[in-house]
Design a protein around this motif. Structure first.
Motif, PDB file in Angstrom:
ATOM      1  N   VAL A 191       4.569   3.742  -7.600  1.00  0.00           N
ATOM      2  CA  VAL A 191       5.181   3.530  -8.933  1.00  0.00           C
ATOM      3  C   VAL A 191       4.166   3.788  -9.856  1.00  0.00           C
ATOM      4  O   VAL A 191       4.513   4.360 -10.872  1.00  0.00           O
ATOM      5  CB  VAL A 191       5.400   1.815  -8.684  1.00  0.00           C
ATOM      6  N   GLU A 192       2.872   3.694  -9.780  1.00  0.00           N
ATOM      7  CA  GLU A 192       2.104   3.796 -10.846  1.00  0.00           C
ATOM      8  C   GLU A 192       1.927   5.187 -11.159  1.00  0.00           C
ATOM      9  O   GLU A 192       1.891   5.484 -12.409  1.00  0.00           O
ATOM     10  CB  GLU A 192       0.477   3.031 -10.176  1.00  0.00           C
ATOM     11  N   ARG A 193       2.251   6.287 -10.005  1.00  0.00           N
ATOM     12  CA  ARG A 193       2.111   7.613 -10.336  1.00  0.00           C
ATOM     13  C   ARG A 193       3.053   7.984 -11.063  1.00  0.00           C
ATOM     14  O   ARG A 193       3.273   8.894 -11.951  1.00  0.00           O
ATOM     15  CB  ARG A 193       1.720   8.384  -9.288  1.00  0.00           C
ATOM     16  N   LEU A 194       4.566   7.475 -10.598  1.00  0.00           N
ATOM     17  CA  LEU A 194       5.648   8.100 -11.233  1.00  0.00           C
ATOM     18  C   LEU A 194       6.262   7.400 -12.258  1.00  0.00           C
ATOM     19  O   LEU A 194       7.199   7.917 -12.984  1.00  0.00           O
ATOM     20  CB  LEU A 194       6.775   7.866  -9.936  1.00  0.00           C
ATOM     21  N   LYS A 195       5.581   6.250 -13.015  1.00  0.00           N
ATOM     22  CA  LYS A 195       6.187   5.657 -13.972  1.00  0.00           C
ATOM     23  C   LYS A 195       6.330   6.464 -15.339  1.00  0.00           C
ATOM     24  O   LYS A 195       6.999   5.984 -16.100  1.00  0.00           O
ATOM     25  CB  LYS A 195       5.484   4.106 -14.098  1.00  0.00           C
ATOM     26  N   GLY A 196       5.550   7.676 -15.321  1.00  0.00           N
ATOM     27  CA  GLY A 196       5.910   8.474 -16.610  1.00  0.00           C
ATOM     28  C   GLY A 196       6.819   9.376 -16.016  1.00  0.00           C
ATOM     29  O   GLY A 196       6.905  10.368 -17.196  1.00  0.00           O
ATOM     30  N   ALA A 197       7.662   9.409 -15.361  1.00  0.00           N
ATOM     31  CA  ALA A 197       8.488  10.591 -14.935  1.00  0.00           C
ATOM     32  C   ALA A 197       9.744  10.322 -15.707  1.00  0.00           C
ATOM     33  O   ALA A 197      10.599  11.376 -15.613  1.00  0.00           O
ATOM     34  CB  ALA A 197       8.873  10.508 -13.438  1.00  0.00           C
ATOM     35  N   ASN A 198      10.000   9.527 -16.689  1.00  0.00           N
ATOM     36  CA  ASN A 198      11.154   9.394 -17.303  1.00  0.00           C
ATOM     37  C   ASN A 198      12.533   9.275 -16.730  1.00  0.00           C
ATOM     38  O   ASN A 198      13.676   9.762 -17.086  1.00  0.00           O
ATOM     39  CB  ASN A 198      11.138  10.555 -18.532  1.00  0.00           C
ATOM     40  N   VAL A 199      12.402   8.569 -15.530  1.00  0.00           N
ATOM     41  CA  VAL A 199      13.650   8.194 -14.744  1.00  0.00           C
ATOM     42  C   VAL A 199      13.280   6.786 -14.242  1.00  0.00           C
ATOM     43  O   VAL A 199      12.010   6.518 -13.965  1.00  0.00           O
ATOM     44  CB  VAL A 199      14.126   8.891 -13.683  1.00  0.00           C
ATOM     45  N   PRO A 200      14.380   5.860 -14.056  1.00  0.00           N
ATOM     46  CA  PRO A 200      14.105   4.691 -13.508  1.00  0.00           C
ATOM     47  C   PRO A 200      13.565   4.671 -12.127  1.00  0.00           C
ATOM     48  O   PRO A 200      13.942   5.507 -11.449  1.00  0.00           O
ATOM     49  CB  PRO A 200      15.525   3.929 -13.600  1.00  0.00           C
ATOM     50  N   LEU A 201      12.834   3.822 -11.970  1.00  0.00           N
ATOM     51  CA  LEU A 201      12.059   3.580 -10.459  1.00  0.00           C
ATOM     52  C   LEU A 201      12.586   2.338  -9.863  1.00  0.00           C
ATOM     53  O   LEU A 201      12.629   1.285 -10.504  1.00  0.00           O
ATOM     54  CB  LEU A 201      10.654   3.493 -10.576  1.00  0.00           C
TER      55      LEU A 201
ATOM     56  N   ALA B  63       0.882  -1.326   0.033  1.00  0.00           N
ATOM     57  CA  ALA B  63       0.132   0.003  -0.052  1.00  0.00           C
ATOM     58  C   ALA B  63       0.892   1.278   0.083  1.00  0.00           C
ATOM     59  O   ALA B  63       0.410   2.362  -0.314  1.00  0.00           O
ATOM     60  CB  ALA B  63      -1.029  -0.012   1.035  1.00  0.00           C
ATOM     61  N   ARG B  64       2.161   1.103   0.535  1.00  0.00           N
ATOM     62  CA  ARG B  64       2.974   2.396   0.635  1.00  0.00           C
ATOM     63  C   ARG B  64       3.523   2.694  -0.790  1.00  0.00           C
ATOM     64  O   ARG B  64       4.040   3.666  -1.095  1.00  0.00           O
ATOM     65  CB  ARG B  64       3.927   2.084   1.581  1.00  0.00           C
ATOM     66  N   VAL B  65       3.947   1.523  -1.455  1.00  0.00           N
ATOM     67  CA  VAL B  65       4.842   1.594  -2.658  1.00  0.00           C
ATOM     68  C   VAL B  65       4.206   1.479  -3.920  1.00  0.00           C
ATOM     69  O   VAL B  65       4.734   2.242  -4.866  1.00  0.00           O
ATOM     70  CB  VAL B  65       6.153   0.714  -2.694  1.00  0.00           C
ATOM     71  N   ILE B  66       3.359   0.603  -4.091  1.00  0.00           N
ATOM     72  CA  ILE B  66       2.815   0.447  -5.532  1.00  0.00           C
ATOM     73  C   ILE B  66       1.951   1.676  -5.889  1.00  0.00           C
ATOM     74  O   ILE B  66       2.036   2.079  -7.175  1.00  0.00           O
ATOM     75  CB  ILE B  66       1.752  -0.747  -5.409  1.00  0.00           C
ATOM     76  N   PRO B  67       1.093   2.581  -5.236  1.00  0.00           N
ATOM     77  CA  PRO B  67       0.696   3.945  -5.755  1.00  0.00           C
ATOM     78  C   PRO B  67       1.583   4.693  -6.274  1.00  0.00           C
ATOM     79  O   PRO B  67       1.548   5.460  -7.130  1.00  0.00           O
ATOM     80  CB  PRO B  67      -0.032   4.290  -4.589  1.00  0.00           C
TER      81      PRO B  67
END
Length: 299
Positions: free
Chosen positions: A93-103, A87-91
């Motif tokens: 990742v989903e929001r930041l995956k368009g940031a154009n840096v590796p997660l 619950a802490r990390v998956i949201p």
């Protein structure tokens, strides 16, 4: 781009999910702790909106990789239930995956790895060195990068008593060599693997940690002659090894952390994991300009 590492033999590019990372200069990995109890900034970014604002600031500051953690790995930290970590990390990742840096996801749980990769994570940063049951199966078929870290003991007990080594540099290298060999033997390409000597994870505060920093290139697993070394990740930001020298609490160790980052760059670190992105990026630009002038023979 100029070659800004101190080692003549650069690591090969690292396959990292949607990205391929190259190391003409050290890359800055920004720490995003979505935890209530991390040693330096626990509780600061546990709320989703606060974590997002922090990530957006790191992006403005020039971060190269964002490392998201949902469980503290400070000495003595208790385990976090699986559902809570997800619950802490998956949201994020989903929001930041368009940031154009590796997660990157800082986890040792195979279930978190699977969910994070499905959500769009690019790198798995495992303090247990991919030793837990099921973790190799969780990452084997993906294209994610892996960071294999050395830890003596476990977070709850690793700093209880005095960690004991005969030769900390050799023993860390041998551990990492064995872990990399197991991963590669299971079908994970070498081009997906980076290594971390694990500053502060079962090491004496001063002696072991600074021996590892002084001999950082020697902590990487040995490769065949002529083969580029594994990329090394160095994570010393705000840790006790710095506090022992400057006698300041963790949030006030920014200058010491930046100094440690520059030392790691000088020793050939490919990735430097930090809390304080902007001052680290600035310091590495100055260090890089000096290195380029040196290489160019400017006088």
């Amino acid at each position: 781009m100029p070659n800004l590492t101190s080692q003549g033999n650069l690591p090969e590019p690292l396959i990292c999910g949607r990205f391929t990372l190259t190391f003409e200069r050290p890359l800055v990995m920004g720490i995003l702790n979505a935890t209530p109890d991390s040693f330096s900034d626990g509780g600061s970014y546990i709320a989703f909106d606060d974590a997002m604002r922090r990530a957006e600031q790191m992006l403005r500051d020039g971060v190269d990789i964002i490392d998201i953690g949902g469980e503290s790995t400070r000495p003595g930290a208790p385990p976090v239930p699986l559902d809570e970590e997800l619950a802490r990390v998956i949201p994020l990742v989903e929001r930041l995956k368009g940031a154009n840096v590796p997660l990157s996801i800082d986890t040792y749980k195979p279930e978190v790895m699977r969910h994070a990769l499905a959500a769009g994570a690019d790198l798995i940063n495992d303090i247990w060195g991919f030793r837990m049951p099921g973790v190799i199966d969780a990452v084997r078929e993906s294209h994610c990068g892996l960071c294999v870290m050395h830890m003596l003991g476990e977070p709850q007990t690793m700093q209880v008593g005095e960690p004991d080594y005969v030769d900390v540099v050799r023993e860390v290298r041998e551990f990492l060599q064995a872990r990399c060999a197991e991963l590669e033997g299971a079908g994970v390409a070498k081009a997906r693997i980076s290594v971390d000597p694990g500053f502060g994870f079962g090491k004496s505060v001063v002696e072991h940690n600074y021996a590892l920093l002084a001999h950082l290139p020697e902590t990487a697993p040995e490769a065949a002659a002529g083969v580029a070394p594994y990329p090394i990740l160095a994570g010393m930001s705000r840790k006790s090894m710095l506090g022992a020298l400057v006698n300041r609490p963790a949030p006030e160790r920014i200058v010491a952390s930046v100094a440690a980052a520059v030392c790691a760059a000088q020793k050939g670190a490919a990735i430097i994991r930090v809390h304080d992105v902007a001052p680290t990026v600035d310091a590495l630009k100055v260090w890089g300009a000096m290195r380029e002038a040196e290489r160019a023979g400017l006088r």
